[in-house]
Design a protein around this motif. Structure first.
Motif, mmCIF file in Angstrom:
data_model
loop_
_atom_site.group_PDB
_atom_site.id
_atom_site.type_symbol
_atom_site.label_atom_id
_atom_site.label_comp_id
_atom_site.label_asym_id
_atom_site.label_seq_id
_atom_site.Cartn_x
_atom_site.Cartn_y
_atom_site.Cartn_z
ATOM 1 N N SER A 58 89.886 46.210 72.869
ATOM 2 C CA SER A 58 91.342 46.045 72.775
ATOM 3 C C SER A 58 91.661 44.584 72.437
ATOM 4 C CB SER A 58 91.998 46.457 74.098
ATOM 5 O OG SER A 58 91.788 45.443 75.055
ATOM 6 N N GLY A 59 92.931 44.255 72.392
ATOM 7 C CA GLY A 59 93.342 42.890 72.048
ATOM 8 C C GLY A 59 92.727 41.848 72.980
ATOM 9 N N THR A 60 92.640 42.180 74.265
ATOM 10 C CA THR A 60 92.095 41.230 75.242
ATOM 11 C C THR A 60 90.635 40.899 74.918
ATOM 12 O OG1 THR A 60 93.586 42.198 76.861
ATOM 13 C CG2 THR A 60 91.829 40.809 77.726
ATOM 14 N N THR A 136 104.878 39.435 73.924
ATOM 15 C CA THR A 136 105.384 40.802 74.097
ATOM 16 C C THR A 136 106.110 40.986 75.434
ATOM 17 O OG1 THR A 136 103.302 41.341 72.997
ATOM 18 C CG2 THR A 136 104.644 43.185 73.699
ATOM 19 N N ASP A 162 96.754 34.177 69.620
ATOM 20 C CA ASP A 162 96.943 35.582 69.981
ATOM 21 C C ASP A 162 98.093 36.090 69.118
ATOM 22 O OD1 ASP A 162 97.987 37.914 71.008
ATOM 23 O OD2 ASP A 162 98.043 37.245 73.083
ATOM 24 N N GLN A 187 96.570 48.960 68.013
ATOM 25 C CA GLN A 187 97.656 49.816 68.534
ATOM 26 C C GLN A 187 99.037 49.191 68.417
ATOM 27 O OE1 GLN A 187 95.780 47.897 70.403
ATOM 28 N NE2 GLN A 187 96.748 47.251 72.293
ATOM 29 N N LYS A 188 99.127 48.045 67.746
ATOM 30 C CA LYS A 188 100.415 47.356 67.672
ATOM 31 C C LYS A 188 101.087 47.649 66.329
ATOM 32 C CE LYS A 188 99.937 45.385 71.708
ATOM 33 N NZ LYS A 188 100.845 45.540 72.825
HETATM 34 C C1 LIG Z 1 100.751 39.435 72.800
HETATM 35 C C2 LIG Z 1 99.693 40.288 73.412
HETATM 36 N N1 LIG Z 1 98.503 39.738 73.676
HETATM 37 C C3 LIG Z 1 97.508 40.448 74.214
HETATM 38 C C4 LIG Z 1 97.667 41.774 74.535
HETATM 39 C C5 LIG Z 1 96.539 42.508 75.154
HETATM 40 O O1 LIG Z 1 96.101 43.514 74.324
HETATM 41 P P1 LIG Z 1 95.300 44.762 74.891
HETATM 42 O O2 LIG Z 1 96.179 45.450 75.875
HETATM 43 O O3 LIG Z 1 95.050 45.544 73.625
HETATM 44 O O4 LIG Z 1 94.042 44.256 75.514
HETATM 45 C C6 LIG Z 1 98.890 42.396 74.286
HETATM 46 C C7 LIG Z 1 99.106 43.817 74.634
HETATM 47 O O5 LIG Z 1 100.168 44.261 74.927
HETATM 48 C C8 LIG Z 1 99.918 41.633 73.703
HETATM 49 O O6 LIG Z 1 101.091 42.192 73.439
#
Ligand SMILES: Cc1ncc(COP(=O)(O)O)c(C=O)c1O
Length: 377
Positions: A58-60, A136, A162, A187-188
């Protein structure tokens, strides 16, 4: 269902269907062709000639890759945080032993580039700057172009971004702004399900990598690089999401990235105007309000959880609540990726009906504003 969380976001039906295709050998020629095609398309969307990798995470996980692949324990980083995800970037760096100094911006506001300048002037030990492009949790977009100018022109430092909820939705020309590492997630704005992160890596980032000592295994960028050279990923990739991405990228590039950005700007504006016309107020400073997610203050005396629950249960409109200290105080409307003006009108219409039931009388302007259309959509 009108899924208006700021990720996961709805996907076009054919993108979802593409994910149902039979599996292939991820060490075979079809995958090689697929991953090279996707990487090329992503580079066009990122507007970069830098190296770029598709990670199954995922993004993290992408943020963790950015940190551990460029820094060593004890390195000093400047964190610019304007909300929950900025804080997370800093936590990742601290977890792996970085010394993090922070610019903590009040939630709802963006950083002033001069704050970054002063912080960097005050501490010559800082090697990298970590920043969220679009926060977000608060619905705010930082002026990344201006911050990047300070970081790169005036200090020549490494810039880790990010861009999870901005890239592919709002302009972020990676090479022009000289962002060294940029991370986003499937997923964004990309109109595909969760499961992938995309990361671009500049020449300066590779130089930092050659000295970086943070422990890493799954999130080691050199493993991504060496496998990419043979048309593979180091670990088994999330094939169904990659199939969908192949099609979603075709759609985005056929629309044209400037048009994609314009569409997001229009929908963002329509959302903000619609919310204000109901008599509600925006959480974010409007001058820096995001075109991918709108955070709205829950009016005094209104139970924010009840509002979101009724919208979901009776209107199938799914909004996000506030995170951490903002729980119950704001709700958030996602308008990134596959989102039309009708989707947003559906949210506004539902709010118009539900707000009186939770103790808030929408303004007349809201009623008049109903069925406003987003221009050109
Ligand atoms: C700005 C931002 N950074 C990081 C993340 C983390 O992404 P993930 O939930 O895919 O790990 C999100 C997820 O909502 C996000 O909106």
């Amino acid at each position: 269902m009108n899924l208006r969380t700021p990720g996961p976001t709805p996907c076009p039906e054919d993108v979802l269907q593409a994910g149902a295709k039979p599996m292939i050998n991820h060490r075979g020629p079809e995958f090689k062709e697929l991953i090279y095609r996707i990487t090329d398309s992503l580079k066009r969307a990122f507007d970069t000639k830098n190296d770029l990798y598709v990670l199954s995470t995922s993004g993290t996980g992408g943020m963790e890759t950015a940190v551990v692949s460029t820094m060593s324990p004890g390195d000093k980083a400047l964190l610019v945080t304007i909300g929950v995800f900025g804080d997370r970037f800093g936590q990742i760096a601290e977890t792996y032993g970085a010394r993090v100094s922070k610019i903590q911006v009040p939630w709802g506001k963006a950083v002033e580039p001069d704050q970054v300048r002063q912080a960097l002037k005050a501490d010559p030990e800082i090697k990298a700057v970590l920043i969220t492009h679009n926060e977000t949790s608060t619905g705010v977009t930082n002026d990344l172009e201006a911050v990047a100018k300070v970081v790169k022109d005036e200090f020549g430092l490494l810039l880790l971004v990010d861009a999870v909820s901005s890239l592919g939705c709002i302009p972020l020309p990676v090479d022009k702004w000289r962002c060294d590492v940029v991370v986003t997630a499937s997923q964004k704005g990309w109109m595909v399900p969760p499961g992938l992160a995309f990361i671009s890596f500049s020449e300066q980032a590779w130089q930092a990598h050659s000295k970086a000592q943070m422990p890493r295994f799954y999130f080691d960028i050199s493993k991504a690089k060496s496998y990419h050279e043979i048309g593979q990923t180091p670990w088994t990739p999330a094939l169904p999401v990659i199939y969908g991405l192949d099609l979603a990228l075709d759609k985005m590039l056929a629309e044209g990235m400037p048009n994609v950005f314009r569409r997001h700007a229009q929908i963002g504006q329509m959302t903000r105007e619609g919310v204000k016309a109901l008599g509600l107020s925006l959480f974010a400073d409007e001058a820096v309000a995001s075109d991918t997610v709108t955070a709205v203050n829950v009016p005094p005396g209104v139970d924010g959880k009840k509002l979101v629950d009724i919208l979901r249960e009776e209107y199938q409109v799914v909004l996000a609540g506030g995170q951490q200290s903002m729980a119950g105080k704001i709700f958030r409307i996602g308008h990134l990726g596959y989102c039309t003006s009708e989707d947003i009108q559906g949210v506004l219409d539902a709010l118009q009906e539900v707000l009186p039931r939770v103790g808030f009388t929408p303004s007349k302007a809201g009623a008049r504003g109903r069925n406003q259309q987003c221009p050109e959509s």
